[in-house]
Design a protein around this motif. Structure first.
Motif, PDB file in Angstrom:
ATOM      1  N   VAL A  81     -48.799  -8.702 -30.676  1.00 12.56           N
ATOM      2  CA  VAL A  81     -49.011  -7.263 -30.051  1.00 12.56           C
ATOM      3  C   VAL A  81     -50.052  -6.638 -31.375  1.00 12.56           C
ATOM      4  CG1 VAL A  81     -48.158  -5.168 -29.696  1.00 12.56           C
ATOM      5  CG2 VAL A  81     -46.934  -7.131 -29.043  1.00 12.56           C
ATOM      6  N   VAL A  82     -50.943  -6.107 -31.014  1.00  4.93           N
ATOM      7  CA  VAL A  82     -51.957  -5.400 -32.074  1.00  4.93           C
ATOM      8  C   VAL A  82     -51.950  -3.929 -31.551  1.00  4.93           C
ATOM      9  CG1 VAL A  82     -54.272  -5.460 -32.935  1.00  4.93           C
ATOM     10  CG2 VAL A  82     -53.203  -7.628 -32.227  1.00  4.93           C
ATOM     11  N   CYS A  83     -51.950  -3.039 -32.494  1.00  3.26           N
ATOM     12  CA  CYS A  83     -52.144  -1.656 -32.021  1.00  3.26           C
ATOM     13  C   CYS A  83     -53.066  -0.942 -33.180  1.00  3.26           C
ATOM     14  CB  CYS A  83     -50.752  -0.856 -32.378  1.00  3.26           C
ATOM     15  SG  CYS A  83     -49.250  -1.427 -31.364  1.00  3.26           S
ATOM     16  N   TYR A  84     -53.894  -0.113 -32.618  1.00  2.18           N
ATOM     17  CA  TYR A  84     -54.834   0.436 -33.564  1.00  2.18           C
ATOM     18  C   TYR A  84     -55.349   1.722 -33.018  1.00  2.18           C
ATOM     19  CZ  TYR A  84     -57.684  -2.256 -30.289  1.00  2.18           C
ATOM     20  OH  TYR A  84     -58.126  -2.793 -29.192  1.00  2.18           O
ATOM     21  N   ASN A  85     -56.265   2.534 -33.834  1.00  8.37           N
ATOM     22  CA  ASN A  85     -56.862   3.513 -33.302  1.00  8.37           C
ATOM     23  C   ASN A  85     -58.365   3.290 -33.078  1.00  8.37           C
ATOM     24  OD1 ASN A  85     -54.653   5.560 -32.961  1.00  8.37           O
ATOM     25  ND2 ASN A  85     -54.871   5.426 -35.238  1.00  8.37           N
ATOM     26  N   ARG A  86     -59.237   3.177 -32.074  1.00  4.11           N
ATOM     27  CA  ARG A  86     -60.310   2.757 -32.178  1.00  4.11           C
ATOM     28  C   ARG A  86     -61.417   4.245 -32.188  1.00  4.11           C
ATOM     29  NH1 ARG A  86     -63.608  -1.377 -29.405  1.00  4.11           N
ATOM     30  NH2 ARG A  86     -61.478  -2.011 -28.584  1.00  4.11           N
ATOM     31  N   LEU A  87     -62.161   4.182 -33.020  1.00  5.01           N
ATOM     32  CA  LEU A  87     -63.094   5.193 -33.397  1.00  5.01           C
ATOM     33  C   LEU A  87     -64.536   4.835 -33.160  1.00  5.01           C
ATOM     34  CD1 LEU A  87     -61.787   6.330 -36.936  1.00  5.01           C
ATOM     35  CD2 LEU A  87     -61.131   7.219 -34.670  1.00  5.01           C
ATOM     36  N   ILE A  88     -65.167   5.424 -32.265  1.00  2.49           N
ATOM     37  CA  ILE A  88     -66.587   5.100 -32.114  1.00  2.49           C
ATOM     38  C   ILE A  88     -67.239   6.064 -32.290  1.00  2.49           C
ATOM     39  CG2 ILE A  88     -68.173   4.661 -30.018  1.00  2.49           C
ATOM     40  CD1 ILE A  88     -65.827   3.358 -28.461  1.00  2.49           C
ATOM     41  N   GLN A  89     -68.328   6.138 -33.318  1.00  3.92           N
ATOM     42  CA  GLN A  89     -69.080   6.973 -33.930  1.00  3.92           C
ATOM     43  C   GLN A  89     -70.683   6.708 -32.925  1.00  3.92           C
ATOM     44  OE1 GLN A  89     -68.559   5.702 -37.830  1.00  3.92           O
ATOM     45  NE2 GLN A  89     -68.834   7.657 -38.583  1.00  3.92           N
ATOM     46  N   MET A 115     -74.471   8.862 -30.777  1.00  3.22           N
ATOM     47  CA  MET A 115     -75.121   9.944 -30.508  1.00  3.22           C
ATOM     48  C   MET A 115     -74.869  10.549 -29.184  1.00  3.22           C
ATOM     49  SD  MET A 115     -76.887  10.681 -33.174  1.00  3.22           S
ATOM     50  CE  MET A 115     -78.031  11.901 -32.762  1.00  3.22           C
ATOM     51  N   GLY A 116     -74.396  11.742 -29.140  1.00  5.35           N
ATOM     52  CA  GLY A 116     -74.184  12.560 -27.906  1.00  5.35           C
ATOM     53  C   GLY A 116     -75.306  13.114 -27.574  1.00  5.35           C
ATOM     54  N   SER A 117     -75.177  13.963 -26.511  1.00  2.04           N
ATOM     55  CA  SER A 117     -76.322  14.751 -25.977  1.00  2.04           C
ATOM     56  C   SER A 117     -76.678  15.974 -26.937  1.00  2.04           C
ATOM     57  CB  SER A 117     -75.956  15.400 -24.656  1.00  2.04           C
ATOM     58  OG  SER A 117     -74.877  16.349 -24.721  1.00  2.04           O
ATOM     59  N   THR A 118     -75.634  16.498 -27.857  1.00  2.82           N
ATOM     60  CA  THR A 118     -75.928  17.595 -28.863  1.00  2.82           C
ATOM     61  C   THR A 118     -75.842  17.080 -30.253  1.00  2.82           C
ATOM     62  OG1 THR A 118     -73.422  18.117 -28.837  1.00  2.82           O
ATOM     63  CG2 THR A 118     -74.794  19.241 -27.110  1.00  2.82           C
ATOM     64  N   GLY A 119     -75.795  15.778 -30.667  1.00  3.48           N
ATOM     65  CA  GLY A 119     -75.886  15.201 -31.881  1.00  3.48           C
ATOM     66  C   GLY A 119     -74.658  14.136 -31.942  1.00  3.48           C
ATOM     67  N   PRO A 120     -74.446  13.849 -33.371  1.00  4.62           N
ATOM     68  CA  PRO A 120     -73.500  12.712 -33.530  1.00  4.62           C
ATOM     69  C   PRO A 120     -71.999  13.175 -33.273  1.00  4.62           C
ATOM     70  CG  PRO A 120     -74.862  13.242 -35.479  1.00  4.62           C
ATOM     71  CD  PRO A 120     -75.325  14.426 -34.563  1.00  4.62           C
ATOM     72  N   GLU A 121     -71.201  12.155 -32.501  1.00  8.57           N
ATOM     73  CA  GLU A 121     -70.153  12.423 -32.083  1.00  8.57           C
ATOM     74  C   GLU A 121     -68.961  11.396 -32.364  1.00  8.57           C
ATOM     75  OE1 GLU A 121     -70.260  13.329 -27.913  1.00  8.57           O
ATOM     76  OE2 GLU A 121     -70.328  11.278 -27.441  1.00  8.57           O
ATOM     77  N   THR A 122     -67.705  11.740 -32.746  1.00  9.97           N
ATOM     78  CA  THR A 122     -66.767  10.533 -32.662  1.00  9.97           C
ATOM     79  C   THR A 122     -65.838  10.728 -31.602  1.00  9.97           C
ATOM     80  OG1 THR A 122     -66.991  10.518 -35.090  1.00  9.97           O
ATOM     81  CG2 THR A 122     -65.032   9.565 -34.327  1.00  9.97           C
ATOM     82  N   VAL A 123     -65.534   9.572 -30.871  1.00 12.39           N
ATOM     83  CA  VAL A 123     -64.613   9.445 -29.848  1.00 12.39           C
ATOM     84  C   VAL A 123     -63.336   8.538 -30.311  1.00 12.39           C
ATOM     85  CG1 VAL A 123     -64.376   8.692 -27.363  1.00 12.39           C
ATOM     86  CG2 VAL A 123     -66.281   9.739 -28.069  1.00 12.39           C
ATOM     87  N   LYS A 124     -62.271   9.082 -30.011  1.00 15.59           N
ATOM     88  CA  LYS A 124     -60.958   8.145 -30.515  1.00 15.59           C
ATOM     89  C   LYS A 124     -60.185   7.766 -29.425  1.00 15.59           C
ATOM     90  CE  LYS A 124     -56.578   8.653 -32.928  1.00 15.59           C
ATOM     91  NZ  LYS A 124     -55.882   9.800 -33.928  1.00 15.59           N
ATOM     92  N   SER A 125     -59.623   6.457 -29.368  1.00 11.71           N
ATOM     93  CA  SER A 125     -58.702   6.014 -28.467  1.00 11.71           C
ATOM     94  C   SER A 125     -57.764   5.275 -29.022  1.00 11.71           C
ATOM     95  CB  SER A 125     -59.408   5.133 -27.237  1.00 11.71           C
ATOM     96  OG  SER A 125     -59.992   4.128 -27.681  1.00 11.71           O
ATOM     97  N   ASN A 126     -56.472   5.405 -28.653  1.00 10.36           N
ATOM     98  CA  ASN A 126     -55.070   4.650 -29.180  1.00 10.36           C
ATOM     99  C   ASN A 126     -55.147   3.359 -28.193  1.00 10.36           C
ATOM    100  OD1 ASN A 126     -54.729   6.874 -30.730  1.00 10.36           O
ATOM    101  ND2 ASN A 126     -53.363   7.944 -29.287  1.00 10.36           N
ATOM    102  N   GLU A 127     -55.121   2.263 -28.868  1.00  9.95           N
ATOM    103  CA  GLU A 127     -54.948   0.996 -27.979  1.00  9.95           C
ATOM    104  C   GLU A 127     -53.819   0.121 -28.670  1.00  9.95           C
ATOM    105  OE1 GLU A 127     -58.776  -0.890 -27.135  1.00  9.95           O
ATOM    106  OE2 GLU A 127     -59.684   0.950 -27.502  1.00  9.95           O
ATOM    107  N   THR A 128     -53.233  -0.426 -27.364  1.00  6.55           N
ATOM    108  CA  THR A 128     -52.389  -1.624 -27.866  1.00  6.55           C
ATOM    109  C   THR A 128     -52.908  -2.815 -27.067  1.00  6.55           C
ATOM    110  OG1 THR A 128     -50.637  -0.257 -27.995  1.00  6.55           O
ATOM    111  CG2 THR A 128     -49.884  -2.495 -27.604  1.00  6.55           C
ATOM    112  N   ARG A 129     -52.948  -3.950 -27.552  1.00 11.90           N
ATOM    113  CA  ARG A 129     -53.227  -5.278 -26.933  1.00 11.90           C
ATOM    114  C   ARG A 129     -52.323  -6.331 -27.177  1.00 11.90           C
ATOM    115  NH1 ARG A 129     -58.567  -5.072 -24.656  1.00 11.90           N
ATOM    116  NH2 ARG A 129     -59.629  -3.143 -25.427  1.00 11.90           N
ATOM    117  N   VAL A 130     -51.861  -7.138 -26.070  1.00 10.28           N
ATOM    118  CA  VAL A 130     -50.888  -8.213 -26.141  1.00 10.28           C
ATOM    119  C   VAL A 130     -51.700  -9.525 -26.032  1.00 10.28           C
ATOM    120  CG1 VAL A 130     -48.693  -9.121 -25.227  1.00 10.28           C
ATOM    121  CG2 VAL A 130     -49.257  -6.670 -25.178  1.00 10.28           C
TER     122      VAL A 130
END
Length: 108
Positions: A65-73, A75-90
């Motif tokens: 089981v692997v758990c982590y926070n995925r951060l994706i940096q 370019m959005g429509s108004t400039g740089p942005e960071t999107v976060k998701s919490n993920e668990t993979r088996v």
């Protein structure tokens, strides 16, 4: 999609935003998204970071089981942005390879 298919069990199950609260089983649901036309290319390649990663080996080394926070940096429509998701993979050992059999992804 061919590479994704090799990394996942053909009956992979998941909960993710695209499944709108339902557990989805099988690769066809995911293939739909791979087959969508690509959007306009970004001048900056997105950067992906897996933060706070935790790995737990189970079943005498046959599952994990692997758990982590995925951060994706990106370019959005108004400039740089960071999107976060919490993920668990088996993952399960199948024929000497680690194969993803389930995942849960939640936007944070």
């Amino acid at each position: 999609f061919a590479r994704y298919e090799k990394l996942c069990d053909k009956e992979i199950s998941c909960f993710e935003p695209e499944s709108v609260g339902n557990v989805v089983t099988g690769l066809p649901f995911h293939k739909f998204y791979f087959d969508l036309p690509a959007g306009a290319p970004s001048p900056v390649k997105p950067n992906v970071t897996l933060a706070d990663t935790n790995v737990r080996i189970l079943a005498e080394g046959k599952a994990a089981v692997v758990c982590y926070n995925r951060l994706i940096q990106r370019m959005g429509s108004t400039g740089p942005e960071t999107v976060k998701s919490n993920e668990t993979r088996v993952f399960e050992q199948q024929n000497g390879s680690w194969i993803c059999v389930h995942f849960h992804r939640t936007p944070a």
